[in-house]
Write a protein that holds these residues in place. Structure first.
Motif, PDB file in Angstrom:
ATOM      1  N   ASP A 291       0.824  -1.219   0.000  1.00 62.49           N
ATOM      2  CA  ASP A 291       0.000   0.000   0.000  1.00 62.49           C
ATOM      3  C   ASP A 291       0.853   1.262   0.000  1.00 62.49           C
ATOM      4  O   ASP A 291       0.395   2.334  -0.391  1.00 62.49           O
ATOM      5  N   GLU A 292       2.088   1.133   0.476  1.00 60.37           N
ATOM      6  CA  GLU A 292       2.962   2.309   0.590  1.00 60.37           C
ATOM      7  C   GLU A 292       3.706   2.619  -0.704  1.00 60.37           C
ATOM      8  O   GLU A 292       4.412   3.620  -0.795  1.00 60.37           O
ATOM      9  N   GLY A 293       3.593   1.749  -1.693  1.00 54.79           N
ATOM     10  CA  GLY A 293       4.274   1.989  -2.955  1.00 54.79           C
ATOM     11  C   GLY A 293       5.122   0.808  -3.377  1.00 54.79           C
ATOM     12  O   GLY A 293       4.780  -0.349  -3.118  1.00 54.79           O
ATOM     13  N   LEU A 294       6.257   1.089  -4.000  1.00 60.19           N
ATOM     14  CA  LEU A 294       7.118   0.054  -4.567  1.00 60.19           C
ATOM     15  C   LEU A 294       8.558   0.255  -4.107  1.00 60.19           C
ATOM     16  O   LEU A 294       9.059   1.389  -4.093  1.00 60.19           O
ATOM     17  N   VAL A 295       9.210  -0.854  -3.738  1.00 59.09           N
ATOM     18  CA  VAL A 295      10.644  -0.836  -3.449  1.00 59.09           C
ATOM     19  C   VAL A 295      11.318  -1.792  -4.427  1.00 59.09           C
ATOM     20  O   VAL A 295      10.903  -2.951  -4.565  1.00 59.09           O
ATOM     21  N   VAL A 296      12.321  -1.297  -5.145  1.00 60.84           N
ATOM     22  CA  VAL A 296      13.078  -2.108  -6.111  1.00 60.84           C
ATOM     23  C   VAL A 296      14.433  -2.415  -5.498  1.00 60.84           C
ATOM     24  O   VAL A 296      15.138  -1.502  -5.035  1.00 60.84           O
ATOM     25  N   GLU A 297      14.810  -3.705  -5.476  1.00 64.42           N
ATOM     26  CA  GLU A 297      16.073  -4.113  -4.852  1.00 64.42           C
ATOM     27  C   GLU A 297      16.830  -5.067  -5.760  1.00 64.42           C
ATOM     28  O   GLU A 297      16.244  -5.749  -6.595  1.00 64.42           O
ATOM     29  N   ALA A 298      18.146  -5.117  -5.563  1.00 60.79           N
ATOM     30  CA  ALA A 298      18.976  -6.122  -6.245  1.00 60.79           C
ATOM     31  C   ALA A 298      20.226  -6.351  -5.411  1.00 60.79           C
ATOM     32  O   ALA A 298      20.690  -5.457  -4.695  1.00 60.79           O
ATOM     33  N   GLY A 299      20.754  -7.558  -5.501  1.00 66.83           N
ATOM     34  CA  GLY A 299      21.995  -7.893  -4.821  1.00 66.83           C
ATOM     35  C   GLY A 299      22.920  -8.598  -5.780  1.00 66.83           C
ATOM     36  O   GLY A 299      22.470  -9.369  -6.624  1.00 66.83           O
ATOM     37  N   GLY A 300      24.207  -8.318  -5.678  1.00 63.29           N
ATOM     38  CA  GLY A 300      25.162  -8.948  -6.581  1.00 63.29           C
ATOM     39  C   GLY A 300      26.235  -9.692  -5.815  1.00 63.29           C
ATOM     40  O   GLY A 300      26.045 -10.077  -4.662  1.00 63.29           O
ATOM     41  N   THR A 301      27.369  -9.888  -6.454  1.00 62.74           N
ATOM     42  CA  THR A 301      28.473 -10.580  -5.802  1.00 62.74           C
ATOM     43  C   THR A 301      29.132  -9.658  -4.779  1.00 62.74           C
ATOM     44  O   THR A 301      28.948  -8.441  -4.811  1.00 62.74           O
ATOM     45  N   GLU A 302      29.913 -10.252  -3.903  1.00 64.37           N
ATOM     46  CA  GLU A 302      30.689  -9.505  -2.911  1.00 64.37           C
ATOM     47  C   GLU A 302      29.824  -8.534  -2.110  1.00 64.37           C
ATOM     48  O   GLU A 302      30.211  -7.391  -1.835  1.00 64.37           O
ATOM     49  N   GLU A 303      28.608  -8.990  -1.796  1.00 57.63           N
ATOM     50  CA  GLU A 303      27.725  -8.242  -0.898  1.00 57.63           C
ATOM     51  C   GLU A 303      27.256  -6.892  -1.444  1.00 57.63           C
ATOM     52  O   GLU A 303      26.749  -6.067  -0.690  1.00 57.63           O
TER      53      GLU A 303
END
Length: 377
Positions: A291-303
């Protein structure tokens, strides 16, 4: 053969014809473009037994005749010439090209060894050139690139009366566009599987010409297994792919959805591009809707990790879903609208992206389905 022609007209004609020539032709003559002058008309042709291209233009013809020269070399030369009239003459086994103070002499190949271009199949109907180009661009992005699965490298055309549906899939996403056209036979019911690259190149060239594009498709008899397109003075034909066992991909579109979101295409495009910088090639971007909107996330190598919040209108149970970032960006770019509507069943079923106007109303005609990537958190 001897004639004079405007530089821009010649460069355009040769570039378009040479674009479809093979990089490694089975026989040397297939790397050539045929230039034939008859009664003040120059016809430039290319053919590799799969795709043929032909364009005609008016010239000042001094002597009729034909010459066959390397297409890619001629395209590079004509593109680099100064903006002056070009004089071309076939002299013995060479072609002489003069433009201003620039002079080129090119070897020719035997005209008699060049294969005859296929006849254009019978006309099936016409459609608006700009609309045709737009529709093909929206769909061709989803076609496969893997030549070991030739069926997936095509765009399926479904002609039913006055409507055309174009579909393409690489098994990870599916694009479908429906549009109206003017069939020669109002009762037409035909399917064809056209190589996506050829169709995209053709549409990109014929679209800016404006006017109408004629689609030619044989219904049995002469020209079967071929499709042709004519726009202005340009015509092209292509062999069709075998689409007899093309999967029933329409059934992949969910009949209903449990959640939907509306987001700004430009904003989501920017956020996904930024966040995906830390993602590996096989790492998804995660979209968390609430309801608060959208959060876009990504994670790669080496944290390495990234996340960014943005505005979105969302209805339904909160969910987090992962997508291949490039496939998502391709779909957003193809919408051609300011707002994207994303429809979801759940985090593990395909999502559908549709174009919407500023008022939030869905714009009918185009849908882009994208498979999610399962994510363990």
């Amino acid at each position: 053969m001897k004639f004079r022609v405007e530089r821009d007209a010649l460069a355009d004609a040769v570039a378009w014809t040479a674009k479809s020539l093979p990089n490694r032709p089975s026989v040397p003559v297939l790397a050539g473009v045929m230039m034939r002058v008859t009664d003040g008309q120059l016809t430039v042709s290319g053919f590799d037994y799969e795709v043929s291209s032909q364009v005609s233009l008016d010239v000042q013809g001094d002597a009729d005749g034909a010459a066959l020269v390397s297409g890619r070399l001629l395209a590079e030369i004509t593109k680099a010439l100064p903006a002056k009239p070009v004089d071309i003459a076939a002299v013995g086994s060479h072609l002489e090209l003069v433009c201003g103070s620039a002079r080129f002499t090119l070897p020719t190949m035997p005209v008699e060894d060049y294969p005859t271009l296929p006849d254009m199949p019978s006309s099936a109907g016409t459609l608006d050139a700009a609309q045709f180009a737009s529709a093909v661009a929206q769909v061709a992005i989803a076609a496969g690139r893997d030549e070991t699965l030739p069926m997936m490298t095509g765009v399926r055309l479904e002609l039913n009366g006055s409507s055309i549906a174009m579909l393409a899939t690489d098994r990870y996403r599916l694009a479908m566009r429906e549009l109206q056209w003017r069939p020669d036979n109002p009762e037409v019911s035909l399917n064809a599987l056209v190589p996506a690259r050829t169709l995209a190149d053709t549409a990109k060239t014929l679209g800016p010409l404006g006017g109408d594009v004629t689609m030619a498709l044989a219904q049995g008899g002469a020209g079967e297994g071929m499709i042709g397109f004519v726009g202005g003075t340009r015509r092209t034909t292509s062999r069709l792919l075998d689409g007899a066992n093309y999967p029933p991909v329409r059934s992949l579109f969910p009949a209903s959805h449990n959640a939907e979101a509306r987001v700004s295409v430009a904003a989501l495009n920017e956020v996904v591009r930024r966040v995906a910088l830390v993602a590996d090639r096989t790492t998804p971007v995660l979209l968390s809707f609430s309801d608060e909107g959208l959060v876009v996330e990504a994670g790669g190598t080496e944290e390495a990790r990234a996340s960014e919040a943005m505005e979105a209108t969302f209805t339904g149970e909160a969910l987090t879903i992962g997508f291949n970032p490039q496939y998502l960006l391709d779909g957003l770019a193809a919408l051609g609208s300011p707002i994207a509507q994303l429809s979801f069943v759940d985090a593990f079923k395909p999502a559908v992206i549709s174009p919407a106007g500023e008022d939030g109303e869905i714009i009918p005609g185009y849908r882009y389905l994208i498979m999610p990537i399962r994510v363990t958190r």
